[in-house]
Design a protein around this motif. Structure first.
Motif, PDB file in Angstrom:
ATOM      1  N   ARG A  90      34.793  -3.144  -4.314  1.00  0.00           N
ATOM      2  CA  ARG A  90      34.080  -3.060  -5.614  1.00  0.00           C
ATOM      3  C   ARG A  90      33.885  -1.471  -5.932  1.00  0.00           C
ATOM      4  N   ARG A 121      31.956  -4.386  -0.740  1.00  0.00           N
ATOM      5  CA  ARG A 121      31.427  -3.316  -1.405  1.00  0.00           C
ATOM      6  C   ARG A 121      32.434  -2.173  -1.576  1.00  0.00           C
ATOM      7  N   ARG A 135      28.434   6.678 -16.809  1.00  0.00           N
ATOM      8  CA  ARG A 135      27.730   6.128 -15.615  1.00  0.00           C
ATOM      9  C   ARG A 135      28.825   5.455 -14.716  1.00  0.00           C
ATOM     10  N   ARG A 188      34.721 -10.794 -15.562  1.00  0.00           N
ATOM     11  CA  ARG A 188      33.480 -10.665 -14.629  1.00  0.00           C
ATOM     12  C   ARG A 188      33.982 -11.017 -13.057  1.00  0.00           C
ATOM     13  N   MET A 225      32.437  -0.785 -14.446  1.00  0.00           N
ATOM     14  CA  MET A 225      32.277  -1.932 -15.370  1.00  0.00           C
ATOM     15  C   MET A 225      31.237  -1.556 -16.349  1.00  0.00           C
ATOM     16  N   LEU A 230      31.237 -10.039 -10.385  1.00  0.00           N
ATOM     17  CA  LEU A 230      29.692 -10.453 -11.005  1.00  0.00           C
ATOM     18  C   LEU A 230      29.921 -12.196 -11.016  1.00  0.00           C
ATOM     19  N   ALA A 263      35.180  -7.890 -11.725  1.00  0.00           N
ATOM     20  CA  ALA A 263      34.072  -7.119 -11.251  1.00  0.00           C
ATOM     21  C   ALA A 263      33.158  -7.741 -10.051  1.00  0.00           C
ATOM     22  N   ALA A 278      23.508   6.377  -8.790  1.00  0.00           N
ATOM     23  CA  ALA A 278      24.420   5.771  -7.725  1.00  0.00           C
ATOM     24  C   ALA A 278      24.925   6.935  -7.083  1.00  0.00           C
ATOM     25  N   ASN A 302      23.441  -2.118 -20.979  1.00  0.00           N
ATOM     26  CA  ASN A 302      22.788  -2.131 -19.890  1.00  0.00           C
ATOM     27  C   ASN A 302      22.473  -0.865 -18.983  1.00  0.00           C
ATOM     28  N   LEU A 303      21.801  -0.091 -19.903  1.00  0.00           N
ATOM     29  CA  LEU A 303      21.332   1.209 -19.285  1.00  0.00           C
ATOM     30  C   LEU A 303      19.860   1.011 -18.600  1.00  0.00           C
ATOM     31  N   TRP A 304      19.557   1.556 -17.699  1.00  0.00           N
ATOM     32  CA  TRP A 304      18.141   1.524 -17.148  1.00  0.00           C
ATOM     33  C   TRP A 304      17.130   2.435 -18.007  1.00  0.00           C
ATOM     34  N   PHE A 329      29.446  -2.842 -19.914  1.00  0.00           N
ATOM     35  CA  PHE A 329      29.017  -4.125 -20.581  1.00  0.00           C
ATOM     36  C   PHE A 329      28.811  -4.127 -22.195  1.00  0.00           C
ATOM     37  N   LEU A 383      31.362   7.463 -10.497  1.00  0.00           N
ATOM     38  CA  LEU A 383      31.883   7.049  -9.263  1.00  0.00           C
ATOM     39  C   LEU A 383      33.306   7.180  -9.032  1.00  0.00           C
TER      40      LEU A 383
END
Lengths: 268, 220
Positions: free
Chosen positions: A93, A90, A166, A51, A98, A56, A54, A118, A104-106, A100, A170
């Protein structure tokens, strides 16, 4: 200096929560294009370390270099540690993806929506272009047909693969996994590990915190064994698991006897 | 004693005008209460701590006192601090503020209930704080709090009856007045019960429709 140059270089990293120090002076080089597994007992600090990479969690001391660029903090020649401005944080990063344990999908977005969010919001791509790229990533994890499904309509393994897509969307140089299969039953674990194996074979730099010792031993090119907030051992699976083995690692591996890792304990 | 609702129903135009006021105040107070409540919750969640504390105090007072007392204080006490309002604006303001207090608590709990990991995942793909609020927090929070919001709307429609004490010409005031003129109190009260129950059912039905449409967004 190691060759080839490290994708991630961690120097003197410490992390405290109040008085409790959970990472003590970690030095670790993560090789480019390789899969590095962080293993160790609960509370050993492996997730905290990931973390920190990342960003976080913010380390209390020390530096993390991503492709030579400082992440979050920079140590000045006079020894002062300064926080970098947001745009520089940013930028660094952006090269890190990352994944999890809890996916942690929306929940209010489809699989494709999660993957493209994104691309549209951050990168400013058009909807059509983002969708095309998103579909390509979903194809990569074998979920093209599930693009219009919501997370609640997907199995845990499928959700985790969407989460990987996801992160991949990027095009990060480094992918971090925090116990990616710990919430999955063995069958679903297999499908996620297969995706990760393929990524490793493609030369993605991956850092994987895992309890899947079998995966670490077979896919990990490097393994770091953490204990009580320190990197106790660091090497290839062959070096770590071959006899003579460090007694602390043997003790740790014994807890896996019933979990399919018995073969690792056979005398070499 | 006979029971004949038609005696009351004979005054249909008056009843309809009362119903219109009830509906108008209810919907307006609910809508403005949602907006104001959202702003308060957002300020408490994202704003500076002293402001959050002050807002919390106001919300606690509003939730800790009966609406009847609040509306009396506003209508009869208001003029002493230069706030002289006619019954309808006073009722609307009172009910809006009362609703906002409750809605803000619902939204506050909703913000807190969005899993931290969902926000972390958004940070990891580079969303800014503002983008996370707009794209992740608010939509997820809305899904979470919808049932409580419907419940609050149901409570509000019943609270409009309290406004009859400051002579707001809403259903309860109008219909009970007709009842006393016609010596038909029970019939009037019966009619009122049917009207409120009908409104509550309609509200619940609307809520279920919305929830069904949102059901596939539920948390996995």
């Amino acid at each position: 200096m190691t060759l080839p140059p490290s994708a991630i270089a961690i120097r003197g990293l410490c992390k405290s929560y109040g008085k409790a120090e959970v990472l003590h002076d970690i030095d670790l080089e993560i090789a480019r294009g390789a899969t590095t597994c962080l293993i160790g007992p609960s509370g050993s600090g492996k997730s905290t370390l990931l973390r920190c990479i990342a960003f976080l969690e913010e380390a209390t001391r020390g530096t993390i270099l991503i492709d030579g660029q400082p992440l979050g903090f920079e140590e000045r020649p006079d020894g002062k540690r300064v926080r970098l401005p947001p745009h520089r944080i940013r930028a660094v990063r952006a090269g890190i993806g990352m994944v999890f344990q809890q996916f942690n999908l929306w929940p209010h977005m489809t699989a494709l929506g999660n993957v493209t969010e994104a691309l549209v919001t951050v990168k400013g791509l058009s909807r059509a272009e983002a969708d095309a790229r998103g579909m390509a990533q979903l194809r990569r994890v074998g979920l093209e047909a599930r693009a219009r499904h919501y997370p609640s309509e997907l199995s845990g393994g499928q959700q985790q693969r969407v989460a990987i897509a996801r992160a991949l969307a990027l095009e990060p140089a480094i992918l971090l996994f925090d116990e990616p299969t710990a919430s999955l039953d063995p069958e679903l674990t297999g499908e996620v590990l297969n995706v990760m194996r393929d990524l490793g074979a493609e030369g993605m730099t991956m850092v994987v915190v895992t309890h899947e010792i079998g995966f670490a031993a077979t896919v990990g090119q490097r393994i770091a064994f953490l204990d009580h907030g320190r990197v106790l051992l660091n090497g290839t699976p062959g070096e770590l698991f071959a006899a003579p083995r460090h007694p602390r690692l043997t003790q740790f591996l014994e807890t896996y006897l019933d979990r399919g890792a018995a073969m690792l304990l056979q005398p070499a | 004693m006979s029971f004949d609702v038609s005696v009351v129903l004979a005054a249909l135009p008056a009843i309809l005008s009362g119903l219109k006021v009830t509906l108008g105040i209810w919907l307006a107070a609910a809508a403005m209460g949602v907006v104001l409540g959202f702003v308060v919750a957002a300020l408490r969640h994202f704003g500076p701590a002293p402001l959050g504390l002050a807002l919390r105090l106001v919300v606690e007072v509003l939730r800790g006192t009966p609406f009847l007392v609040q509306i009396f204080l506003l209508y009869f006490g208001g003029p002493y601090v230069g706030l002289s309002l006619d019954p309808v604006p006073a009722g609307l303001l009172g009910l809006t503020v009362y609703a906002a207090a409750y809605f803000s608590e619902i939204f506050r709990a909703g913000f807190a209930a969005v899993p931290r990991g969902h926000v972390e995942a958004a940070h990891c793909v580079g969303l800014t704080r503002a983008q996370i609020v707009r794209r992740i927090l608010v939509p997820e929070m809305t899904m979470l709090v919808l049932p409580q919001c419907v419940n609050m709307a149901v409570i509000l429609v019943k609270e409009t009856a309290v406004l009859s004490v400051i002579a707001v010409p809403e259903a309860t005031g109008v219909i009970s007045a007709i009842g006393s003129q016609q010596y038909a109190f029970l019939e009037a009260l019966f009619l009122l019960a049917v009207i409120y129950w009908g409104l509550v059912e309609a509200c619940g039905w609307a809520g279920r429709m919305i929830e069904r449409r949102l059901s596939k967004f539920r948390f996995a």
